[in-house]
Design an enzyme around this catalytic site. Structure first.
Site: not given
Length: 277
Positions: A134, A147
């Protein structure tokens, strides 16, 4: 020629769903795995082979990969580690059990599946492992600490594996994706409600003013948001190019943040990333 095979995790919706359909349309033999058996059943009804793989349950990882290898005669050309979820909230409100559970799903399960697939690829003399990271594996943003941490851990594992596999015919590739249309916000709600006691947090007013609205209210597309097909396009290049890149950026946001972290000071990056809160 034998049909090329790929195992994709997290196919129930969003990026995994689009990747499964996109690669199948290009002639790949796609094993579209899902965490829930009900989603696997749905895929099988579409004509896919769909083993159940839940990264938090090692027995499903072993059984799912065995199902793939039984079907192919013991080969696997590519693995796309994609399934993941988030636990929104401030880090001071996240119990260690929640962080541990997220690492099981977003890091440890990926490592387990990858290690099981690598001997197959070594034996057949080729293979590609694509890990879906990401923009938050490159930089961090507030309220996404758990995350952020899993994606930064994934970056370290993937980069190291890529170096260690340089003397083998196995390519290790990272996709860094920015805002892409998916259900990650909706899917994170049960995990937030399970692990974060926001009402007793010293940041309760901030939760009410910011996070709860962003989490529970659909606000339309984010700036720079692209459809899942944008990720599939980069995945196709990673899997089919004779000489794939070690890393692919997806979305303008990822390119901008990747550039910013190379030129800005830590203080300036902090100010920029804090705006994401």
């Amino acid at each position: 020629m034998q049909q090329r095979s790929v195992l994709i995790t997290g196919c129930s919706s969003g990026i995994g769903f689009d990747a499964a359909h996109g690669l199948k349309s290009r002639g790949w033999r796609v094993f579209a795995s899902c965490r829930q058996e009900t989603d696997c059943v749905r895929f099988r009804a579409e004509g896919f082979e769909s083993p159940r793989i839940d990264y938090t349950r090692p027995e499903t990882i072993a059984a799912g990969l065995s199902e793939v290898l039984d079907a192919t005669g013991g080969t696997l050309d590519a693995l796309f580690n994609n399934g993941a979820h988030a636990i929104p909230g401030a880090l001071e409100d996240l119990p260690i059990e929640g962080l541990r559970a997220l690492f099981e799903a977003n890091v440890f399960g990926w490592h387990d599946l990858t290690r099981r697939a690598m001997p197959v690829m070594r034996a057949q003399g080729h293979g590609r492992i694509v890990n879906h990271s990401s923009v938050l594996g490159l930089v961090v943003m507030p309220w996404r600490g758990a995350y952020n941490a899993t994606k930064h851990a994934l970056e370290g594992l993937t980069d190291t594996l890529r170096l260690e596999m340089r003397d083998t015919p196995i390519h290790v590739i990272t996709l860094n994706t920015g805002p892409v249309t998916s259900k990650i916000r909706v899917n994170s709600i049960p995990h937030f409600e399970k692990w974060v006691d926001w009402e007793n947090s010293p940041r309760a007013p901030q939760y009410r003013e910011k996070l709860l609205k962003r989490l529970y209210e659909s606000r339309g597309k984010d700036m720079f948001e692209l459809p899942p097909s944008a990720v599939t396009a980069k995945l196709v290049h990673a899997l089919e190019s004779r000489r794939p890149r070690p890393r692919y950026y997806v979305t303008t946001a990822t390119h901008l943040m990747g550039a910013a972290r190379r030129v800005l000071t830590t203080r300036a990056m902090d100010a920029l990333c804090a705006k994401g809160g």
